[in-house]
Each structure stands twice: as C-alpha cells, then as structure tokens.
Motif scaffolding. Structure first.
Motif, PDB file in Angstrom:
ATOM      1  N   VAL A  47      29.227 -19.284 -69.241  1.00 21.84           N
ATOM      2  CA  VAL A  47      27.968 -18.559 -69.406  1.00 21.84           C
ATOM      3  C   VAL A  47      26.959 -19.190 -68.461  1.00 21.84           C
ATOM      4  O   VAL A  47      26.946 -20.410 -68.274  1.00 21.84           O
ATOM      5  N   ALA A  48      26.143 -18.352 -67.864  1.00 21.13           N
ATOM      6  CA  ALA A  48      25.080 -18.834 -66.984  1.00 21.13           C
ATOM      7  C   ALA A  48      23.796 -18.962 -67.781  1.00 21.13           C
ATOM      8  O   ALA A  48      23.505 -18.135 -68.657  1.00 21.13           O
ATOM      9  N   VAL A  49      23.040 -19.991 -67.472  1.00 25.08           N
ATOM     10  CA  VAL A  49      21.722 -20.187 -68.058  1.00 25.08           C
ATOM     11  C   VAL A  49      20.717 -20.015 -66.925  1.00 25.08           C
ATOM     12  O   VAL A  49      20.857 -20.632 -65.864  1.00 25.08           O
ATOM     13  N   THR A  50      19.745 -19.148 -67.133  1.00 28.72           N
ATOM     14  CA  THR A  50      18.699 -18.934 -66.130  1.00 28.72           C
ATOM     15  C   THR A  50      17.347 -19.139 -66.784  1.00 28.72           C
ATOM     16  O   THR A  50      17.200 -19.031 -67.992  1.00 28.72           O
ATOM     17  N   GLY A  51      16.364 -19.443 -65.964  1.00 31.76           N
ATOM     18  CA  GLY A  51      15.016 -19.678 -66.460  1.00 31.76           C
ATOM     19  C   GLY A  51      14.472 -20.955 -65.862  1.00 31.76           C
ATOM     20  O   GLY A  51      14.701 -21.253 -64.687  1.00 31.76           O
ATOM     21  N   GLU A  52      13.793 -21.747 -66.671  1.00 26.52           N
ATOM     22  CA  GLU A  52      13.231 -23.019 -66.223  1.00 26.52           C
ATOM     23  C   GLU A  52      14.325 -23.931 -65.670  1.00 26.52           C
ATOM     24  O   GLU A  52      14.133 -24.633 -64.693  1.00 26.52           O
ATOM     25  N   TRP A  53      15.474 -23.908 -66.317  1.00 27.92           N
ATOM     26  CA  TRP A  53      16.653 -24.672 -65.869  1.00 27.92           C
ATOM     27  C   TRP A  53      17.730 -23.663 -65.515  1.00 27.92           C
ATOM     28  O   TRP A  53      17.875 -22.634 -66.171  1.00 27.92           O
ATOM     29  N   ARG A  54      18.513 -23.950 -64.487  1.00 28.42           N
ATOM     30  CA  ARG A  54      19.561 -23.021 -64.064  1.00 28.42           C
ATOM     31  C   ARG A  54      20.895 -23.751 -63.990  1.00 28.42           C
ATOM     32  O   ARG A  54      20.967 -24.852 -63.444  1.00 28.42           O
ATOM     33  N   GLY A  55      21.910 -23.114 -64.524  1.00 31.76           N
ATOM     34  CA  GLY A  55      23.232 -23.712 -64.469  1.00 31.76           C
ATOM     35  C   GLY A  55      24.229 -22.925 -65.288  1.00 31.76           C
ATOM     36  O   GLY A  55      24.031 -21.742 -65.582  1.00 31.76           O
ATOM     37  N   TYR A  56      25.306 -23.608 -65.648  1.00 32.15           N
ATOM     38  CA  TYR A  56      26.418 -22.982 -66.367  1.00 32.15           C
ATOM     39  C   TYR A  56      26.924 -23.908 -67.453  1.00 32.15           C
ATOM     40  O   TYR A  56      26.861 -25.126 -67.323  1.00 32.15           O
ATOM     41  N   VAL A  57      27.476 -23.302 -68.488  1.00 31.60           N
ATOM     42  CA  VAL A  57      28.233 -24.022 -69.497  1.00 31.60           C
ATOM     43  C   VAL A  57      29.641 -23.443 -69.461  1.00 31.60           C
ATOM     44  O   VAL A  57      29.813 -22.223 -69.508  1.00 31.60           O
ATOM     45  N   LEU A  58      30.638 -24.317 -69.339  1.00 27.43           N
ATOM     46  CA  LEU A  58      32.030 -23.899 -69.270  1.00 27.43           C
ATOM     47  C   LEU A  58      32.825 -24.462 -70.437  1.00 27.43           C
ATOM     48  O   LEU A  58      32.580 -25.596 -70.865  1.00 27.43           O
ATOM     49  N   LEU A  59      33.770 -23.668 -70.911  1.00 27.09           N
ATOM     50  CA  LEU A  59      34.747 -24.084 -71.900  1.00 27.09           C
ATOM     51  C   LEU A  59      36.112 -23.820 -71.278  1.00 27.09           C
ATOM     52  O   LEU A  59      36.412 -22.680 -70.924  1.00 27.09           O
ATOM     53  N   ALA A  60      36.913 -24.863 -71.096  1.00 26.33           N
ATOM     54  CA  ALA A  60      38.229 -24.727 -70.465  1.00 26.33           C
ATOM     55  C   ALA A  60      39.299 -25.280 -71.393  1.00 26.33           C
ATOM     56  O   ALA A  60      39.125 -26.352 -71.975  1.00 26.33           O
ATOM     57  N   CYS A  61      40.399 -24.542 -71.515  1.00 28.24           N
ATOM     58  CA  CYS A  61      41.507 -25.003 -72.350  1.00 28.24           C
ATOM     59  C   CYS A  61      42.793 -24.327 -71.907  1.00 28.24           C
ATOM     60  O   CYS A  61      42.765 -23.301 -71.232  1.00 28.24           O
ATOM     61  N   PRO A  62      43.929 -24.901 -72.298  1.00 25.31           N
ATOM     62  CA  PRO A  62      45.189 -24.221 -72.010  1.00 25.31           C
ATOM     63  C   PRO A  62      45.190 -22.843 -72.666  1.00 25.31           C
ATOM     64  O   PRO A  62      44.643 -22.665 -73.762  1.00 25.31           O
ATOM     65  N   THR A  63      45.793 -21.879 -72.007  1.00 26.36           N
ATOM     66  CA  THR A  63      45.841 -20.524 -72.550  1.00 26.36           C
ATOM     67  C   THR A  63      46.476 -20.518 -73.936  1.00 26.36           C
ATOM     68  O   THR A  63      46.061 -19.748 -74.800  1.00 26.36           O
TER      69      THR A  63
END
Length: 151
Positions: A47-63
């Motif tokens: 998910v992307a976060v936009t606004g005062e701070w900009r970036g991403y949060v990632l969740l990664a796991c084996p399928t």
C-alpha cells in the motif's frame, strides 16, 4: 533523502501480530530469519502512503502462507481457493497493517488500495525507495516480513 523513523520495529510487530491473529486466528511471532528475496514463490502486498510523508508498506510471505491465511479468513480449504481469493486476503491484511502503521506517520496521510503480486521477484516497491523498517515474523513455520519504505 533523510531517513527518519516514525515507527519502531516493536510497534510494527505488535500491529502485524494483532491484525494477523484477528483476521486469520493464527499466531505470528518475531523471527530472526527473513523472507528470501528473489524467490518465485513469494506473494507481496503493498500500500502506498501519500501526504505529509510518502512511502510504502509491504507485506511479503511465501505463497503457501498467503494461501493458509486466505483459507482461515474465508473458511475454505486452501486447495479450493483461487489465486484471486489469495490475493484478496493478502491485500486485506496488507491494508489493515498499512493503515495501522500510517497512523504512526506524520499527518495528513492517505492510504492507497492494496496491490498484490503473486510470484514476486523483488520486494522493493521502487528503486529509489529507502528502507526504513523491516521486521521478520513467522507463522506455522513459514516466514513473513513487514517493511516500511520512504520515497
């Protein structure tokens, strides 16, 4: 780009544990090993976060773990799930974890709809993104990682 942490690893672990157990009924614990990047059997939600701070949060796991989570969420045997259902489940987990992490970041901020890639070969959201936090967790003997990237 200045690297400024807004969330501690402990806060991210707590958020991930609460969300994961609420949605799947399964326990995740802090782990020392990380999800192996470059595997073609990794499912990544972002998910992307936009606004005062900009970036991403990632969740990664084996399928396999994404499929297990989807099975618990939808109360359907894992072998009966479609890839779209697995992606929907991991997307919802990513959205909830990302939303809780966003609440720790400078405001105002908005969260994008989650994007999920099955069979990802790279867990970095974009080449210029800077990794701020990465925590490695485990569920049912399988590794998952939550990471926060600043752009």
């Amino acid at each position: 780009m200045t690297r400024v942490l807004f969330a501690t690893d402990e806060q991210i672990v707590g958020i991930a544990q609460d969300v994961w157990s609420s949605f799947t009924g399964k326990v995740i614990r802090w782990a020392n090993d990380e999800v192996v990047a470059g595997s073609d059997d990794v499912t990544v939600g972002s998910v992307a976060v936009t606004g005062e701070w900009r970036g991403y949060v990632l969740l990664a796991c084996p399928t396999q773990l994404a499929r297990t989570a989807a099975s618990a969420m939808f109360d359907v045997p894992a072998e009966q799930l479609t890839d779209d259902e697995v992606a929907d489940a991991l997307g919802e987990l990513t959205n909830m974890i990302g939303g809780n992490i966003k609440s720790l970041l400078p405001r105002p901020g908005r969260l994008s709809m989650p994007a999920v890639t099955v069979g990802a070969s790279n867990v970095a959201p974009m080449p210029r993104a800077q990794l701020l936090n990465k925590v490695s967790l485990a569920c049912d003997g399988l590794q998952l990682a939550v990471s926060v990237w600043q752009t």
